[in-house]
Design a protein around this motif. Structure first.
Motif, short mmCIF file in Angstrom:
data_model
loop_
_atom_site.label_atom_id
_atom_site.label_comp_id
_atom_site.label_asym_id
_atom_site.label_seq_id
_atom_site.Cartn_x
_atom_site.Cartn_y
_atom_site.Cartn_z
N GLU A 106 62.01 18.97 -15.72
CA GLU A 106 61.09 18.11 -14.97
C GLU A 106 60.41 18.95 -13.80
O GLU A 106 59.03 19.15 -13.70
CB GLU A 106 61.80 16.97 -14.06
CG GLU A 106 60.87 16.25 -13.11
CD GLU A 106 61.82 15.31 -12.03
OE1 GLU A 106 61.52 15.41 -10.87
OE2 GLU A 106 62.52 14.42 -13.04
N ARG A 164 56.13 12.32 -11.34
CA ARG A 164 56.07 11.06 -11.86
C ARG A 164 55.53 10.73 -13.15
O ARG A 164 55.78 9.85 -14.14
CB ARG A 164 56.11 10.03 -10.87
CG ARG A 164 56.22 8.55 -11.35
CD ARG A 164 56.57 7.56 -9.98
NE ARG A 164 55.80 7.97 -8.85
CZ ARG A 164 54.74 7.47 -8.56
NH1 ARG A 164 54.40 6.14 -9.10
NH2 ARG A 164 54.01 7.59 -7.29
N HIS A 167 56.94 12.67 -16.02
CA HIS A 167 58.01 11.95 -16.45
C HIS A 167 57.93 10.68 -17.26
O HIS A 167 58.39 10.37 -18.49
CB HIS A 167 59.10 11.49 -15.10
CG HIS A 167 60.24 10.72 -15.35
ND1 HIS A 167 61.30 11.28 -15.61
CD2 HIS A 167 60.42 9.23 -15.60
CE1 HIS A 167 62.49 10.54 -16.09
NE2 HIS A 167 61.84 9.26 -15.86
#
Length: 291
Positions: A106, A164, A167
């Motif tokens: 990430e 985000r 993700h």
């Protein structure tokens, strides 16, 4: 849905949801590909102690499944040749916890997006909105039959909008991938066979030279090609037959159909807004090859 669709809010929903799923795949895939093509993710994983790119790949992508054995990862990933997962799982987790690997993935992926998009991010007041809408879609699909997607759903959604967006785009990618595997299984197309059909679709010939399979033993590739010939999917020269091309089209159409459910959570206006915000970001990523 081909080309842009943000010329009016009502027009988005007028297209079949399968077309919307295909359009969203085209917009989100370049966001996901920084994980595999850009340097930052691999550097983060190497810094943890992963010895090779593939150690980091298998360790971080499979991490949401937990410490499952190699044959489970092989089944969930589907398109790797027999034994490839076992070369990395579970050894890649022996000294590096899966949680550390997925966090490094990430961090590296978000860093790649920030570097590549640069001024696009600061000039995009809608980035937070795009991340919000992608999150809404990505957390709205049913879990049944979606192993990789369900694994991703166990992870905490990042608060940072760039992380985000990555993700949740990746969550949607895994959701689509789970459906694609279901379509392949239904068509009795194995993982290596799927790579052959994909290579032919891309105009790669001989398909055995495709980068995802060219390293496999020649005997194994010859057996795959013979099997496809026996089923009438490729001809004696290794090109698509009409049946093979039609089979590929059916698989892709079913993949789009099975990928549509997350986007049903968004209204026509929200889909329009999301597409409008993603288009310039995706164009920049495409121009750099997500590197």
């Amino acid at each position: 849905m081909r080309g842009t669709v943000h010329t009016g809010m009502d027009k988005t929903r007028s297209h079949p949801m399968t077309d919307i799923a295909r359009r969203m795949h085209g917009l989100l895939e370049p966001i996901c590909l920084v994980t595999f093509f850009a340097d930052e993710c691999n550097e983060e994983l190497a810094a943890l102690g992963h010895r090779t790119y593939w150690d980091g790949y298998f360790a971080s992508r499979a991490a949401p499944l937990g410490r499952v054995p190699a044959h489970v990862v092989h089944a969930a990933f589907y398109n790797f040749a027999d034994g490839e997962a076992a070369r990395h799982i579970p050894s890649a987790w022996a000294t590096i916890p899966p949680e550390a690997s997925v966090a490094a993935r990430e961090r590296g992926s978000a860093a790649s997006l920030r570097r590549i998009l640069g001024e696009r991010l600061s000039a995009s007041p809608g980035l937070v909105r795009a991340a919000d809408l992608t999150t809404k879609a990505a957390t709205s699909a049913p879990l049944e039959g979606r192993v990789m997607y369900a694994g991703m759903r166990t992870l905490e959604v990042p608060g940072d909008p760039v992380a985000r967006l990555w993700h949740c785009a990746t969550m949607l990618r895994e959701h689509r991938g789970d459906g694609h595997i279901a379509a392949l299984v239904g068509a009795r197309i194995g993982g290596t066979e799927a790579h052959v059909l994909s290579a032919l679709e891309q105009g790669i010939h001989p398909p055995e030279s495709f980068g995802r399979i060219h390293h496999l033993p020649k005997e194994r590739l010859a057996a795959v090609m013979d099997g496809l010939r026996e089923r009438g999917l490729v001809d004696v020269d290794g090109h698509f037959t009409d049946t093979g091309r039609a089979t590929r089209r059916r698989i892709e159409a079913l993949t789009d159909e099975l990928a549509a459910s997350p986007y049903e959570a968004l209204s026509a206006a929200e889909l329009d807004e999301l597409i409008t915000e993603l288009e310039p970001l995706t164009a920049t990523l495409l121009a750099t090859g997500s590197q």
